[in-house]
Design a protein around this motif. Structure first.
Motif, short mmCIF file in Angstrom:
data_model
loop_
_atom_site.label_atom_id
_atom_site.label_comp_id
_atom_site.label_asym_id
_atom_site.label_seq_id
_atom_site.Cartn_x
_atom_site.Cartn_y
_atom_site.Cartn_z
N PRO A 178 0.81 -1.24 0.00
CA PRO A 178 0.00 0.00 0.00
C PRO A 178 0.84 1.27 0.00
N LEU A 179 2.02 1.24 0.61
CA LEU A 179 2.87 2.43 0.63
C LEU A 179 3.24 2.87 -0.79
N PHE A 180 3.49 1.89 -1.65
CA PHE A 180 3.87 2.20 -3.03
C PHE A 180 2.67 2.33 -3.94
N GLY A 181 1.60 1.62 -3.62
CA GLY A 181 0.40 1.71 -4.43
C GLY A 181 -0.15 3.12 -4.47
N ASP A 182 -0.03 3.84 -3.34
CA ASP A 182 -0.51 5.23 -3.30
C ASP A 182 0.25 6.12 -4.27
N ALA A 183 1.49 5.74 -4.60
CA ALA A 183 2.30 6.52 -5.53
C ALA A 183 2.17 6.03 -6.97
N TYR B 66 2.96 2.84 -7.87
CA TYR B 66 3.99 1.84 -8.11
C TYR B 66 3.49 0.48 -7.65
N GLU B 67 4.01 -0.58 -8.28
CA GLU B 67 3.61 -1.94 -7.94
C GLU B 67 4.83 -2.72 -7.43
N LEU B 68 4.73 -3.25 -6.20
CA LEU B 68 5.82 -3.98 -5.58
C LEU B 68 5.52 -5.47 -5.61
N ASP B 69 6.50 -6.28 -6.07
CA ASP B 69 6.34 -7.73 -5.98
C ASP B 69 7.71 -8.39 -5.85
N ALA B 70 7.70 -9.72 -5.64
CA ALA B 70 8.94 -10.45 -5.37
C ALA B 70 8.92 -11.78 -6.09
N PRO B 71 9.24 -11.82 -7.38
CA PRO B 71 9.31 -13.11 -8.09
C PRO B 71 10.44 -13.99 -7.58
N HIS B 72 11.42 -13.39 -6.91
CA HIS B 72 12.49 -14.13 -6.24
C HIS B 72 12.55 -13.62 -4.80
N PRO B 73 12.67 -14.48 -3.80
CA PRO B 73 12.62 -14.02 -2.41
C PRO B 73 13.65 -12.96 -2.06
N ALA B 74 14.81 -12.98 -2.72
CA ALA B 74 15.87 -12.03 -2.39
C ALA B 74 15.94 -10.84 -3.33
N ARG B 75 15.16 -10.87 -4.42
CA ARG B 75 15.18 -9.77 -5.40
C ARG B 75 13.75 -9.28 -5.58
N LEU C 195 10.03 -2.91 -8.07
CA LEU C 195 8.96 -1.93 -8.23
C LEU C 195 8.74 -1.71 -9.71
N ARG C 196 7.49 -1.87 -10.16
CA ARG C 196 7.11 -1.49 -11.52
C ARG C 196 6.61 -0.05 -11.45
N VAL D 158 11.23 15.23 -6.09
CA VAL D 158 11.44 13.80 -6.31
C VAL D 158 12.30 13.20 -5.19
N SER D 159 13.39 13.85 -4.86
CA SER D 159 14.26 13.35 -3.80
C SER D 159 13.56 13.35 -2.46
N ARG D 160 12.81 14.41 -2.19
CA ARG D 160 12.09 14.47 -0.91
C ARG D 160 11.06 13.35 -0.81
N ARG D 161 10.36 13.07 -1.92
CA ARG D 161 9.36 12.02 -1.91
C ARG D 161 9.98 10.66 -1.64
N TRP D 162 11.14 10.40 -2.23
CA TRP D 162 11.77 9.11 -2.01
C TRP D 162 12.36 8.99 -0.60
N ARG D 163 12.84 10.07 -0.05
CA ARG D 163 13.30 10.01 1.34
C ARG D 163 12.13 9.70 2.27
N ALA D 164 10.98 10.27 1.97
CA ALA D 164 9.80 9.99 2.78
C ALA D 164 9.37 8.53 2.64
N LEU D 165 9.42 8.00 1.40
CA LEU D 165 9.06 6.59 1.18
C LEU D 165 10.00 5.66 1.94
N ILE D 166 11.29 5.96 1.90
CA ILE D 166 12.26 5.13 2.60
C ILE D 166 11.98 5.12 4.10
N THR D 167 11.65 6.28 4.64
CA THR D 167 11.33 6.36 6.06
C THR D 167 10.07 5.57 6.39
N GLU D 168 9.03 5.69 5.55
CA GLU D 168 7.78 4.95 5.78
C GLU D 168 8.02 3.45 5.73
#
Length: 315
Positions: free
Chosen positions: A113-118, A120-129, A132-133, A165-175
């Motif tokens: 949901p954190l990325f869906g609001d922006a 973006y689509e998050l998934d994990a076809p490999h557990p370690a990799r 984001l689409r 853009v940078s501010r938005r990504w810093r906020a995402l990383i914190t969230e």
């Protein structure tokens, strides 16, 4: 002309003296100095159109088939960060955290949901990799590859610009870090002696290339990116079981960047290859070091008897 190329670490990671037969052969080799760095090293052996190295899109194709499309992809690998007296540091990511399918199934639902609001689509076809689409054309800040940031203060690696853009990504990383810090799954990992997945590491942005070409028919490497490049170029891929590239045939690229022993290079890797070249089983042996040095060995160089032996790689 057939060739075998060895991808090797920087020469400063292989200190010491070479055994005499290997020293004599390398002393007679042709030598050139090319661009240094891991990405430049790979691009010497693969030609991409357009000429860039979109890591996320390439490994996405390898991990999930052909769904990469024309989307913009960004790796969002699970990461472990920890504070110290001087800041917060990246200590591990991806496969180094011992990730499995259960980890991804437990952690993805709280993050999506954190990325869906922006958008973006998050998934994990490999557990370690994880990936984001992102819609094509979306502006992104510059992200640092994890291998360049490990052990460093996160302040030096996360986007620091004052632009939106940078501010938005810093906020995402914190969230993301807040959500993962509070997740009970991480407490369970800690109880089992496993590092917490308390951040995501974003890197490798790009769109899949139109084509990848290479002269190699066989590529031996455990590296997912190198395997992805080889697959795109139509080369056969295998994971080497030992340091010595025995059985390399045709035009082959062998990944030995994990080597940290000059003795292994000089006594186990080079002798069987030099003997094979003397039997005229292939024409050229390339030693490609990450610092940009490349040594080219050919059978006819044995007549360069006036050249001195290369007793150490930094000679």
């Amino acid at each position: 002309m057939t060739a075998i190329a060895l991808l090797l670490p920087s020469r400063d990671r292989l200190p010491g003296a070479l055994p005499r037969p290997a020293a004599r052969a390398l002393g007679r080799a042709d030598r050139e100095q090319l661009e240094a760095g891991g990405r430049a090293q790979l691009r010497r052996h693969f030609r991409l159109t357009p000429d860039r190295l979109p890591v996320a899109a390439l490994t996405r194709r390898a991990d999930a088939g052909s769904d990469a499309g024309n989307s913009l992809w960004l790796r969002a690998d699970p990461a472990h960060v920890a504070p110290d007296l001087n800041g917060v540091r990246l200590l591990g990511w991806g496969e180094g955290l011992g990730m499995d399918v259960l980890d991804a199934q437990a952690l993805l639902p709280i993050l999506r949901p954190l990325f869906g609001d922006a958008g973006y689509e998050l998934d994990a076809p490999h557990p370690a990799r994880w990936y984001l689409r992102i819609p094509a054309g979306t502006p992104l800040p510059d992200f640092v590859p994890p291998e360049d940031a490990v052990g460093d203060d996160l302040f030096n690696a996360i986007p620091q610009g004052d632009d939106a853009v940078s501010r938005r990504w810093r906020a995402l990383i914190t969230e993301v870090q807040v959500a993962l810090h509070q997740h009970p799954w991480n407490r369970a990992r800690a109880d089992h002696g496993r590092p917490a997945v308390n951040s995501l590491w974003f890197w490798g942005a790009g769109v899949a290339p139109d084509s990848v070409q290479s002269s190699y028919m066989n590529v031996r490497s455990p590296d997912p990116l190198l395997q992805a490049l080889a697959g795109e170029a139509g080369a056969a891929t295998t994971t080497p079981a030992a340091d010595t590239p025995r059985g390399a045939i045709g035009d082959s690229l062998v990944d030995l960047r994990h080597l940290r022993s000059l003795d292994v290079l000089g006594t186990q890797v080079l002798p069987p290859l030099l003997a094979s070249m003397e039997r005229d089983e292939f024409d050229t042996l390339l030693l490609d070091f990450e610092d940009g040095t490349r040594l080219r060995l050919r059978r006819g160089q044995r007549w360069r008897f006036w050249r001195k032996s290369l007793r150490s790689l930094d000679a």
